[in-house]
Design a protein around this motif. Sequence first.
Motif, short mmCIF file in Angstrom:
data_model
loop_
_atom_site.label_atom_id
_atom_site.label_comp_id
_atom_site.label_asym_id
_atom_site.label_seq_id
_atom_site.Cartn_x
_atom_site.Cartn_y
_atom_site.Cartn_z
N ILE A 65 1.03 -1.26 -0.47
CA ILE A 65 -0.26 0.00 0.37
C ILE A 65 1.27 1.62 0.13
O ILE A 65 0.56 2.13 -0.71
CB ILE A 65 -1.16 0.31 0.84
CG1 ILE A 65 -1.91 -1.40 1.17
CG2 ILE A 65 -1.94 1.22 1.30
CD1 ILE A 65 -2.92 -1.23 2.13
N ALA A 106 -8.88 -4.03 -0.62
CA ALA A 106 -7.91 -3.19 -0.86
C ALA A 106 -8.51 -2.02 -1.74
O ALA A 106 -8.30 -2.38 -3.03
CB ALA A 106 -6.67 -3.19 -1.37
N HIS A 116 -6.84 5.40 0.30
CA HIS A 116 -7.01 4.08 0.42
C HIS A 116 -7.88 3.79 2.06
O HIS A 116 -7.64 4.70 2.70
CB HIS A 116 -5.58 3.56 -0.16
CG HIS A 116 -4.82 3.42 1.38
ND1 HIS A 116 -3.94 4.26 1.92
CD2 HIS A 116 -4.47 2.79 2.07
CE1 HIS A 116 -3.49 4.29 2.55
NE2 HIS A 116 -3.56 2.99 3.56
N TYR A 127 -8.27 2.05 -3.68
CA TYR A 127 -7.08 2.90 -4.01
C TYR A 127 -8.38 4.34 -4.38
O TYR A 127 -9.54 3.60 -5.50
CB TYR A 127 -6.52 2.95 -4.84
CG TYR A 127 -6.16 1.74 -3.95
CD1 TYR A 127 -4.86 1.94 -3.01
CD2 TYR A 127 -5.92 0.89 -4.61
CE1 TYR A 127 -4.13 1.14 -3.05
CE2 TYR A 127 -5.37 -0.70 -3.86
CZ TYR A 127 -3.98 -0.42 -2.64
OH TYR A 127 -3.21 -1.38 -2.46
#
Length: 100
Positions: A27, A56, A39, A58
């Motif tokens: 990250i 994850a 994020h 973003y």
Amino acid sequence: MLLYNVTLILEDAVAEEWLQWMQEVHIPEVMATGMFVSHRLLKVLDSPNEGVTYCAQYVAETLESYNQYQEVYAPALQQNLNDKFNNRFVAYRTLMEFVG
């Protein structure tokens, strides 16, 4: 604004190592590209899949930023993930637009 979501389903045996690597290495590398403004990392609690599932996410301000990330940075960063956790995960990537 766009949301780039990467859903990963990991083998139980590598989930903790992956989580630490994501937080300490991956990250920060993704954010260092300058293509995303924020994020977050989420754990899916009700996944129907075997293993451990994470998302994850973003946030990119423009499609141009996202496209530049995909063209310039993503291949090497994704290869690092594949090299480290080869055949121990499945990843699904989606691009979404904020509408509300």
